[in-house]
Design an enzyme around this catalytic site. Structure first.
Site: not given
Ligand code: K2U
Ligand code: ZN
Length: 160
Positions: A50, A55, A103-104, A145-146, A149
């Site tokens: 996501g 971001q 989170c990125l 989560h998004e 943001h």
């Molecule tokens: O918004 C972001 O920073 C992207 C995150 C999204 C995410 C939110 C909640 C749970 C997992 C991911 C990125 O994908 S972080 C990388 C990642 C990918 C899979 C699982 C966990 C973390």
């Molecule tokens: Zn994030």
């Protein structure tokens, strides 16, 4: 070759702002399409599932959600990337679940975050079509989560 955009890091002001809604005149525009293309390319490059416009330093209410199986969520559904414009979570289930998030914009930190198991969401497509649907489990987690943001909230603000 789509643009890979720089990703804002925790501590940068852009991540603390409430992003502005996309205006009616922007729907169907080349601008909005290019933003979605660049966000998706950046997300994939960084192995994200996501990403939210703030971001990549664009304080607009646009997110991409693209669940796929991964080490932490091996049974996560594989879904085509969905571009959501002006997303609004209409309802959260009472039931919540704990799950690890990253989170990125927050390198080298992961944490357990409680999120609603199921959400009902309304959003608009790039073309301006209104969609109302529900998500559960990992995709619901990514959406929450998004959307955080877009409201200047990082997952680390929600760690118990
Ligand atoms: O918004 C972001 O920073 C992207 C995150 C999204 C995410 C939110 C909640 C749970 C997992 C991911 C990125 O994908 S972080 C990388 C990642 C990918 C899979 C699982 C966990 C973390
Ligand atoms: Zn994030």
């Amino acid at each position: 070759m789509a643009a890979i955009l720089p990703v804002a890091q925790r501590g940068e002001t852009i991540l603390t702002l409430t992003a502005a809604p996309v205006s009616a005149s922007e729907f169907g525009s080349e601008w909005l399409l290019q933003l979605a293309v660049a966000m998706t390319a950046t997300m994939l490059e960084r192995n994200g599932v996501g990403i939210a416009a703030p971001q990549v330093y664009i304080s607009k209410r646009v997110i991409i959600v693209a669940s796929r199986p991964n080490p932490r969520y091996p049974d996560a559904p594989e879904m085509d990337a969905v571009v959501m414009v002006n997303p609004e979570i209409l309802a959260f289930s009472e039931q919540t679940c704990l799950g690890e998030e990253g989170c990125l914009s927050v390198v080298n930190q992961r944490g357990e975050v409680a999120r609603a198991q199921t959400i009902c969401i309304r959003y608009y497509t790039i073309a301006g079509q209104r969609v109302e649907t529900t998500f559960e489990g990992f995709p619901a987690r990514i959406v929450q989560h998004e959307v955080d943001h877009l409201n200047g909230v990082l997952f680390v603000d929600r760690l118990t």
